[in-house]
Design a protein around this motif. Sequence first.
Motif, PDB file in Angstrom:
ATOM      1  N   SER A   1      61.355 -81.697  -5.910  1.00  0.00           N
ATOM      2  CA  SER A   1      62.125 -83.160  -5.850  1.00  0.00           C
ATOM      3  C   SER A   1      62.518 -84.105  -4.356  1.00  0.00           C
ATOM      4  O   SER A   1      61.744 -84.892  -3.947  1.00  0.00           O
ATOM      5  CB  SER A   1      63.685 -83.672  -7.155  1.00  0.00           C
ATOM      6  N   VAL A   2      63.098 -82.564  -3.827  1.00  0.00           N
ATOM      7  CA  VAL A   2      63.498 -82.869  -2.693  1.00  0.00           C
ATOM      8  C   VAL A   2      61.827 -83.367  -1.630  1.00  0.00           C
ATOM      9  O   VAL A   2      62.309 -84.555  -1.051  1.00  0.00           O
ATOM     10  CB  VAL A   2      64.190 -82.573  -2.016  1.00  0.00           C
TER      11      VAL A   2
ATOM     12  N   ILE B   1      74.828 -83.913 -10.918  1.00  0.00           N
ATOM     13  CA  ILE B   1      76.567 -83.496 -10.210  1.00  0.00           C
ATOM     14  C   ILE B   1      76.549 -82.779  -9.015  1.00  0.00           C
ATOM     15  O   ILE B   1      77.521 -82.904  -8.391  1.00  0.00           O
ATOM     16  CB  ILE B   1      77.756 -81.881 -11.632  1.00  0.00           C
ATOM     17  N   LEU B   2      75.489 -81.697  -9.529  1.00  0.00           N
ATOM     18  CA  LEU B   2      75.288 -81.121  -7.544  1.00  0.00           C
ATOM     19  C   LEU B   2      75.167 -82.044  -6.876  1.00  0.00           C
ATOM     20  O   LEU B   2      76.735 -82.182  -5.369  1.00  0.00           O
ATOM     21  CB  LEU B   2      74.229 -79.738  -7.419  1.00  0.00           C
TER      22      LEU B   2
ATOM     23  N   ALA C   1      68.276 -85.383  -6.166  1.00  0.00           N
ATOM     24  CA  ALA C   1      68.300 -83.840  -5.026  1.00  0.00           C
ATOM     25  C   ALA C   1      68.721 -84.266  -4.012  1.00  0.00           C
ATOM     26  O   ALA C   1      69.228 -82.815  -2.943  1.00  0.00           O
ATOM     27  CB  ALA C   1      67.078 -83.558  -6.003  1.00  0.00           C
ATOM     28  N   PRO C   2      67.627 -85.112  -3.199  1.00  0.00           N
ATOM     29  CA  PRO C   2      68.283 -85.467  -2.111  1.00  0.00           C
ATOM     30  C   PRO C   2      69.581 -85.879  -2.006  1.00  0.00           C
ATOM     31  O   PRO C   2      70.202 -85.439  -0.651  1.00  0.00           O
ATOM     32  CB  PRO C   2      67.034 -86.500  -1.331  1.00  0.00           C
ATOM     33  N   GLY C   3      70.283 -86.146  -2.757  1.00  0.00           N
ATOM     34  CA  GLY C   3      71.935 -86.214  -2.541  1.00  0.00           C
ATOM     35  C   GLY C   3      72.722 -84.876  -2.203  1.00  0.00           C
ATOM     36  O   GLY C   3      73.674 -85.108  -1.696  1.00  0.00           O
TER      37      GLY C   3
ATOM     38  N   TRP D   1      66.273 -91.580   1.191  1.00  0.00           N
ATOM     39  CA  TRP D   1      65.564 -90.835   0.420  1.00  0.00           C
ATOM     40  C   TRP D   1      65.600 -90.534  -0.978  1.00  0.00           C
ATOM     41  O   TRP D   1      64.893 -91.025  -1.730  1.00  0.00           O
ATOM     42  CB  TRP D   1      65.982 -89.170   0.743  1.00  0.00           C
ATOM     43  N   MET D   2      66.967 -90.944  -1.837  1.00  0.00           N
ATOM     44  CA  MET D   2      66.756 -91.217  -2.933  1.00  0.00           C
ATOM     45  C   MET D   2      65.566 -92.043  -3.622  1.00  0.00           C
ATOM     46  O   MET D   2      65.927 -92.652  -4.564  1.00  0.00           O
ATOM     47  CB  MET D   2      68.750 -90.907  -3.425  1.00  0.00           C
TER      48      MET D   2
END
Length: 173
Positions: free
Chosen positions: A12-13, A38-39, A103-105, A127-128
């Motif tokens: 995803s990244v 959440i991450l 995921a990039p967050g 990016w997100m």
Amino acid sequence: MIPLFLNRVFRSVKIDPEVFNEVQKDKNATISAAIVVILSSTAAGIGATKIEVGNFILAPIFPLISWFVWAYIVYFVGVKLFPDTKTKTTHLGLLRAIGFSSAPGIIRILGFNEDLMIATFVGSAFWMLVCMVVAVNETLNYKSLWKAFGVVIISGFVQAFMLLAILSITKNF
């Protein structure tokens, strides 16, 4: 399970379009997508500790609600208002793809360093956005990234309007 999860986060990244198709179809990936959200939000909370925003305990709850609402808005705009001939998905399929697009967050955890805060927050936002456009494009089987971009932008305005309306009604504005 964990290797598959990490593989999907990494892909995803890297903005691998196929990962969004994969998680859309995998009904077991909903919890994994929620964990990514959440991450990402927790990383933002840790990264923003210098500016003391929000409550660290409640921080993951609001992004989960926002993610769920966001997916419904994107679903309505993308599937009901602006479908392509091959557009066919469910809200949950879109929910999973959008979850992984955050995921990039996770990189926002580096924002605790004041020198990196602006770069990580602004960079991860773009990016997100790109990840979400690709996720929407793949999930809704669009022929054009521009159409997916339009759906994401329109959905963003709708969600912002809804948030402002709720804040105005509750006098928290």
